[in-house]
Design an enzyme around this catalytic site. Structure first.
Site, PDB file in Angstrom:
ATOM      1  N   HIS A 163      -4.228  -2.984   0.001  1.00 30.75           N
ATOM      2  CA  HIS A 163      -4.439  -4.344  -0.008  1.00 30.75           C
ATOM      3  C   HIS A 163      -5.390  -4.984   1.012  1.00 30.75           C
ATOM      4  CE1 HIS A 163      -0.253  -3.901  -1.967  1.00 30.75           C
ATOM      5  NE2 HIS A 163      -0.878  -3.348  -2.814  1.00 30.75           N
ATOM      6  N   HIS A 188      -4.011  -7.364  -7.888  1.00 33.23           N
ATOM      7  CA  HIS A 188      -2.973  -6.299  -7.214  1.00 33.23           C
ATOM      8  C   HIS A 188      -3.774  -5.887  -5.809  1.00 33.23           C
ATOM      9  CE1 HIS A 188      -0.026  -2.936  -7.748  1.00 33.23           C
ATOM     10  NE2 HIS A 188      -0.379  -3.303  -6.343  1.00 33.23           N
ATOM     11  N   HIS A 208      -3.979   3.715  -1.963  1.00 32.80           N
ATOM     12  CA  HIS A 208      -3.819   2.412  -2.858  1.00 32.80           C
ATOM     13  C   HIS A 208      -3.487   1.495  -1.477  1.00 32.80           C
ATOM     14  CE1 HIS A 208      -2.588  -0.950  -5.240  1.00 32.80           C
ATOM     15  NE2 HIS A 208      -1.605  -0.812  -4.539  1.00 32.80           N
ATOM     16  N   GLY A 249       9.719   0.429   0.660  1.00 34.03           N
ATOM     17  CA  GLY A 249      10.394  -0.577   1.523  1.00 34.03           C
ATOM     18  C   GLY A 249      10.596  -0.249   3.013  1.00 34.03           C
ATOM     19  N   GLY A 297       0.857  -1.291   0.065  1.00 35.90           N
ATOM     20  CA  GLY A 297      -0.092  -0.064   0.261  1.00 35.90           C
ATOM     21  C   GLY A 297       0.902   1.145   0.104  1.00 35.90           C
ATOM     22  N   ASN A 298       0.106   2.370  -0.603  1.00 38.43           N
ATOM     23  CA  ASN A 298       0.880   3.602  -0.575  1.00 38.43           C
ATOM     24  C   ASN A 298      -0.091   4.688  -0.446  1.00 38.43           C
ATOM     25  OD1 ASN A 298       0.375   3.562  -3.527  1.00 38.43           O
ATOM     26  ND2 ASN A 298       1.646   1.963  -3.052  1.00 38.43           N
ATOM     27  N   GLU A 355       5.101   3.196  -6.482  1.00 39.99           N
ATOM     28  CA  GLU A 355       3.772   3.595  -7.241  1.00 39.99           C
ATOM     29  C   GLU A 355       3.700   4.920  -7.552  1.00 39.99           C
ATOM     30  OE1 GLU A 355       2.665   1.033  -8.545  1.00 39.99           O
ATOM     31  OE2 GLU A 355       2.122  -0.526  -7.361  1.00 39.99           O
TER      32      GLU A 355
END
Length: 417
Positions: free
Chosen positions: A94, A156, A92, A44, A27-28, A73
């Site tokens: 998951h 995704h 974004h 990371g 995620g971001n 991303e």
């Protein structure tokens, strides 16, 4: 309200991570300020240990400030900002239920209930490409360029965009709730739709007024139960209404614009003799239901109206919810009322009673009532826990409910109200 700042990105990723919507590495989050500067989560770095210093700054000229590398991303975040001036925040993530739809390459249908459609609009589909690639950035941008605000990404996850980080977070959370509800409905027999939803909202023209000491005490207790409902997954940040009738007949309730996870006593609004106080919202979406319930069921002092995912699975599948699951559920809930989509607030109130304190409205909401906050909350909690149990049991064997003789014995022994 979370603002579009570096600290706002940190607060949003904390909400996303600690509410189970993404993993340590997944995620971001980003936002853009008025100067075209993008603040974005790093690549990371452990999502559970970020600080303000870890959030990266990407200037309008492309220069980067910070001690890490911006999220890989970044291409699709920046592409969205380029094509949509109305979007200044992107989430974004998951979440498992969202990823379930993404891996199945299916689009969750937000039109199954107004609470989802109002927040999400129509959800878009997209195709797979390598995470972090320019190609993926172009794919996601194309969907936002078409006017979508919520985009599923094959194998995704999903990405949502909004004017603010607060709204973007609420959109993603609602998308997760939608996906979870649809999965539950599928397990229970299949998703069913409705085209004649009723409008339970009341238009608001508000004034400011100081609450009495007695009302403030009630508001304090309400805020505690609303936050508790959020953490028990009975309400979400943007979904769920708690109404309390005071001794003089006024109604205290939580406004939709205030997140259920952060609400305080000072945020509680008041409805008295057709007038609203201390609220900036334009409508109270479900207040009409509570007004009718309090008018028709005199012993009811509290009303929860919410959309917990498991019970909404029954609402969306039109599967009857049988409270005769275990003694606790039957003692608290008795015979649940399940109503067709489109019934009026008056019909909902007329169908409920102290012996029928739970109503599920198909494709709409879940309602519990009580003589106090604890009772009404407990009923909502017992309802959704029971719904979760029934859904899990579907994977084991056919459910055997408590029989009529056993339920009659409970009726003779316990007064659930």
């Amino acid at each position: 309200m979370v603002k579009n700042t570096k600290n706002g990105v940190l607060e949003t990723i904390n909400r996303v991570y600690y509410n189970g919507l993404t993993t340590t590495s997944g995620g971001n989050i980003s936002c853009m300020d008025g100067n075209g500067t993008i603040y974005i989560t790093p690549s990371g770095v452990d999502k559970g240990s970020l600080t303000d210093e870890d959030i990266m700054t990407v200037k309008a000229d492309g220069s980067v400030e910070g001690k890490h590398t911006p999220s890989m991303e970044l291409p699709f975040h920046s592409n969205i900002y380029k094509c949509r001036e109305d979007i200044r925040a992107v989430v974004h993530a998951h979440a498992p239920s969202v990823v379930a739809y993404a891996t199945a390459r299916k689009i969750p249908d937000s039109s199954v209930a107004p609470c989802y459609q109002k927040m999400l609009g129509k959800v878009a589909d997209s195709v797979y490409d390598l995470p972090g690639s320019l190609a993926l950035g172009d794919i996601v941008k194309a969907k936002f360029d078409e006017g979508y605000n919520s985009v599923m990404m094959h194998n995704h996850g999903a990405t949502v965009g909004a004017e603010t980080l607060e709204i973007a977070y609420r959109k993603y959370e609602t998308l997760d709730n939608l996906c979870a509800t649809l999965i539950n409905a599928s397990i229970l027999g299949g998703v069913k739709k409705c085209d004649n939803h009723a409008d339970y909202s009341v238009k608001i023209a508000s004034e400011n007024i100081a609450l009495t000491d007695e009302e403030l005490a009630i508001a304090e207790e309400m805020a505690g139960f609303i936050k508790r409902s959020f953490y028990q997954k009975l309400m979400s940040t943007s979904l769920g209404t708690l109404c309390v009738k005071t001794d003089n007949g006024d109604i205290l309730f939580n406004p939709d614009s205030v997140g259920r996870d952060k609400i305080e006593a000072k945020d509680i609004a008041k409805y008295s003799n057709g007038k609203f106080y201390n609220v900036c919202d334009k409508t109270a979406d479900y207040l009409q239901i509570a007004v009718e319930i309090f008018a028709q069921i005199k012993k009811a002092k509290v009303c929860f109206i919410s959309m917990p995912n498991a019970t909404m699975g029954f609402s969306i599948s039109h599967k009857y919810f049988d409270a005769k699951l275990i003694p606790e559920s039957y003692i608290m809930l008795k015979n649940a009322v399940q109503l067709e989509c489109g019934v009026s607030a008056k019909q909902i109130a007329a169908s409920m009673a102290t012996t029928k304190p739970l109503a599920i409205v198909n494709n709409e909401c879940v309602i519990t009532i009580g003589k106090n906050l604890t009772k009404a909350f407990d009923r909502l909690e017992v309802t959704d826990y029971s719904a979760r149990s029934i859904i899990s049991a579907c994977n084991i064997a056919q459910i055997t409910p408590i029989n009529d003789e056993q339920s009659a014995e409970i009726d003779r022994t316990f007064n659930g109200w």
